[in-house]
Design a protein around this motif. Structure first.
Motif, PDB file in Angstrom:
ATOM      1  N   ALA A 257       0.825  -1.207   0.000  1.00  0.00           N
ATOM      2  CA  ALA A 257       0.000   0.000   0.000  1.00  0.00           C
ATOM      3  C   ALA A 257       0.856   1.252   0.000  1.00  0.00           C
ATOM      4  CB  ALA A 257      -0.931  -0.006   1.214  1.00  0.00           C
ATOM      5  N   ALA A 258       1.984   1.202   0.703  1.00  0.00           N
ATOM      6  CA  ALA A 258       2.891   2.349   0.699  1.00  0.00           C
ATOM      7  C   ALA A 258       3.513   2.551  -0.674  1.00  0.00           C
ATOM      8  CB  ALA A 258       3.974   2.157   1.757  1.00  0.00           C
ATOM      9  N   VAL A 259       3.824   1.450  -1.368  1.00  0.00           N
ATOM     10  CA  VAL A 259       4.423   1.560  -2.694  1.00  0.00           C
ATOM     11  C   VAL A 259       3.396   2.035  -3.717  1.00  0.00           C
ATOM     12  CG1 VAL A 259       5.527   0.247  -4.549  1.00  0.00           C
ATOM     13  CG2 VAL A 259       6.163  -0.174  -2.178  1.00  0.00           C
ATOM     14  N   LEU A 260       2.132   1.623  -3.559  1.00  0.00           N
ATOM     15  CA  LEU A 260       1.106   1.992  -4.525  1.00  0.00           C
ATOM     16  C   LEU A 260       0.867   3.498  -4.555  1.00  0.00           C
ATOM     17  CD1 LEU A 260      -1.601  -0.798  -4.127  1.00  0.00           C
ATOM     18  CD2 LEU A 260       0.086  -0.517  -5.927  1.00  0.00           C
ATOM     19  N   GLY A 261       1.155   4.164  -3.455  1.00  0.00           N
ATOM     20  CA  GLY A 261       0.989   5.605  -3.462  1.00  0.00           C
ATOM     21  C   GLY A 261       1.891   6.301  -4.452  1.00  0.00           C
ATOM     22  N   VAL A 262       2.951   5.653  -4.898  1.00  0.00           N
ATOM     23  CA  VAL A 262       3.868   6.239  -5.870  1.00  0.00           C
ATOM     24  C   VAL A 262       3.149   6.533  -7.184  1.00  0.00           C
ATOM     25  CG1 VAL A 262       5.995   5.830  -7.174  1.00  0.00           C
ATOM     26  CG2 VAL A 262       5.846   5.140  -4.780  1.00  0.00           C
ATOM     27  N   VAL A 263       2.160   5.714  -7.553  1.00  0.00           N
ATOM     28  CA  VAL A 263       1.420   5.933  -8.798  1.00  0.00           C
ATOM     29  C   VAL A 263       0.157   6.745  -8.557  1.00  0.00           C
ATOM     30  CG1 VAL A 263       2.330   3.864  -9.889  1.00  0.00           C
ATOM     31  CG2 VAL A 263       0.225   3.717  -8.552  1.00  0.00           C
ATOM     32  N   GLY A 264       0.042   7.379  -7.398  1.00  0.00           N
ATOM     33  CA  GLY A 264      -1.096   8.245  -7.138  1.00  0.00           C
ATOM     34  C   GLY A 264      -2.226   7.582  -6.408  1.00  0.00           C
ATOM     35  N   ALA A 265      -1.964   6.463  -5.724  1.00  0.00           N
ATOM     36  CA  ALA A 265      -3.023   5.745  -5.025  1.00  0.00           C
ATOM     37  C   ALA A 265      -3.184   6.202  -3.582  1.00  0.00           C
ATOM     38  CB  ALA A 265      -2.760   4.244  -5.064  1.00  0.00           C
ATOM     39  N   GLY A 266      -2.565   7.304  -3.196  1.00  0.00           N
ATOM     40  CA  GLY A 266      -2.771   7.864  -1.865  1.00  0.00           C
ATOM     41  C   GLY A 266      -1.839   7.272  -0.826  1.00  0.00           C
ATOM     42  N   GLY A 267      -1.986   7.777   0.412  1.00  0.00           N
ATOM     43  CA  GLY A 267      -1.237   7.241   1.534  1.00  0.00           C
ATOM     44  C   GLY A 267       0.206   7.719   1.588  1.00  0.00           C
ATOM     45  N   LEU A 268       1.011   6.981   2.334  1.00  0.00           N
ATOM     46  CA  LEU A 268       2.410   7.345   2.535  1.00  0.00           C
ATOM     47  C   LEU A 268       3.212   7.287   1.243  1.00  0.00           C
ATOM     48  CD1 LEU A 268       3.153   5.492   5.900  1.00  0.00           C
ATOM     49  CD2 LEU A 268       2.905   7.953   5.559  1.00  0.00           C
ATOM     50  N   GLY A 269       2.866   6.384   0.365  1.00  0.00           N
ATOM     51  CA  GLY A 269       3.604   6.273  -0.885  1.00  0.00           C
ATOM     52  C   GLY A 269       3.509   7.521  -1.735  1.00  0.00           C
ATOM     53  N   GLN A 270       2.341   8.165  -1.730  1.00  0.00           N
ATOM     54  CA  GLN A 270       2.188   9.387  -2.497  1.00  0.00           C
ATOM     55  C   GLN A 270       3.060  10.502  -1.922  1.00  0.00           C
ATOM     56  OE1 GLN A 270      -1.877  10.147  -3.365  1.00  0.00           O
ATOM     57  NE2 GLN A 270      -1.494  12.056  -4.449  1.00  0.00           N
ATOM     58  N   MET A 271       3.123  10.586  -0.588  1.00  0.00           N
ATOM     59  CA  MET A 271       4.011  11.570   0.033  1.00  0.00           C
ATOM     60  C   MET A 271       5.479  11.239  -0.260  1.00  0.00           C
ATOM     61  SD  MET A 271       2.325  12.331   3.767  1.00  0.00           S
ATOM     62  CE  MET A 271       3.535  13.633   4.051  1.00  0.00           C
ATOM     63  N   LEU A 272       5.811   9.958  -0.251  1.00  0.00           N
ATOM     64  CA  LEU A 272       7.184   9.549  -0.532  1.00  0.00           C
ATOM     65  C   LEU A 272       7.593   9.949  -1.942  1.00  0.00           C
ATOM     66  CD1 LEU A 272       9.725   7.940   0.321  1.00  0.00           C
ATOM     67  CD2 LEU A 272       8.608   5.897  -0.606  1.00  0.00           C
TER      68      LEU A 272
END
Length: 278
Positions: free
Chosen positions: A224-239
């Motif tokens: 879930a943290a990695v998925l935020g990289v593609v715009g899926a929200g959460g910590l990944g998007q901030m990362l």
């Protein structure tokens, strides 16, 4: 007084240990094939170990790690970080719950419940499970972002779809490996197949199913943290945002939040396993 050495019995035969490799040993051939695959993998990859361990590379990595080791702990930034962490946790929980339900529903037609079961849908369902788990979560998220738009909804669905394929296969293997005695005893009494599964098979495999589900929940936190990289929200998007701007302090804080979140989920999973094991 001299010590008397024990004498071997007349019918006792001493045999040498078997050789390490035997041409008739299938396991030996399997190990040899795996060893050859490992050697071929090292040979085919361009592994530049000398460059990796050079003084210049180590100095660059140390400088980068030093910048990450000074996290930004400002009050304003932490106020943004906490909702993102909770969003990542919620994505993993909802995605795992949906995957458990879908995986169990797909595991039933994907498994052969007993020797006389025709299991007509076993092949097609297992092919579907292979397709679901073969596509990475990032690809599922990219596809679902087109339909659901940016945000945690697409990431949650991506986790659910991919994890359904993983859990469905694991659940099916557990169901097929369950002891057949209790189910057979109910079947000969004319109990319907659905009740046989609920009262005979499911109680046997339920601890194993829960263990698989908890393990995938731990994995889904990281996913879930990695998925935020593609715009899926959460910590990944901030990362992705702060790393793209080379804001190393904020990036280090996001990574620290990921580590804390994964540790908490790991501890909760451990407690749940201990509780089920009593």
């Amino acid at each position: 007084m001299s010590k008397i050495e024990p004498q071997p019995a007349a019918n006792e035969v001493y045999r040498l240990p078997p050789p390490l490799f035997d041409a008739r040993c299938r396991a030996c051939w399997m190990v040899a094939a795996l060893a050859a695959l490992v050697v071929a993998s090292f040979w085919s990859l361009d592994l530049q170990w000398a460059r990796f361990f050079s003084i210049e590379s180590l100095a660059r990595m140390g400088r980068f790690a030093g910048e990450l080791a000074r996290p930004a702990l400002g009050h304003a930034f932490l106020q943004k970080l906490l909702p993102a962490a909770l969003e990542t946790l919620a994505m993993s929980v909802v995605g795992t719950v949906l995957a458990v339900v879908a995986g169990l529903l797909l595991a039933l037609p994907a498994s052969k419940l007993h020797d006389g079961d025709p299991a007509r849908w076993r092949g097609p369902t297992r092919l579907l499970l292979n397709a679901l788990r073969s596509v990475p979560e990032l690809m599922w998220a990219a596809l679902l972002l087109i339909a659901a738009g940016l945000g945690p909804f697409a990431g949650t669905l991506a986790l659910a779809v991919h994890t359904s394929g993983v859990l469905g296969r694991l659940f099916a293997e557990s169901i097929e490996n369950a002891a057949q005695g209790p189910a057979f005893a109910l079947r000969v009494r004319g109990v319907p197949e659905g009740r046989v599964f609920l009262y005979a098979t499911l109680p046997q495999v339920l601890p194993q199913l829960m263990s698989y589900a908890l393990y995938r929940w731990e994995n889904n936190i990281r996913a879930a943290a990695v998925l935020g990289v593609v715009g899926a929200g959460g910590l990944g998007q901030m990362l992705a945002f702060h790393l793209g701007l080379f804001q190393m302090g904020e990036t280090g804080t996001v990574l620290l939040a990921m580590i804390v979140l994964v540790s908490l989920v790991d501890a909760a999973s451990y407690v749940a396993r201990r509780f089920m094991g009593r």
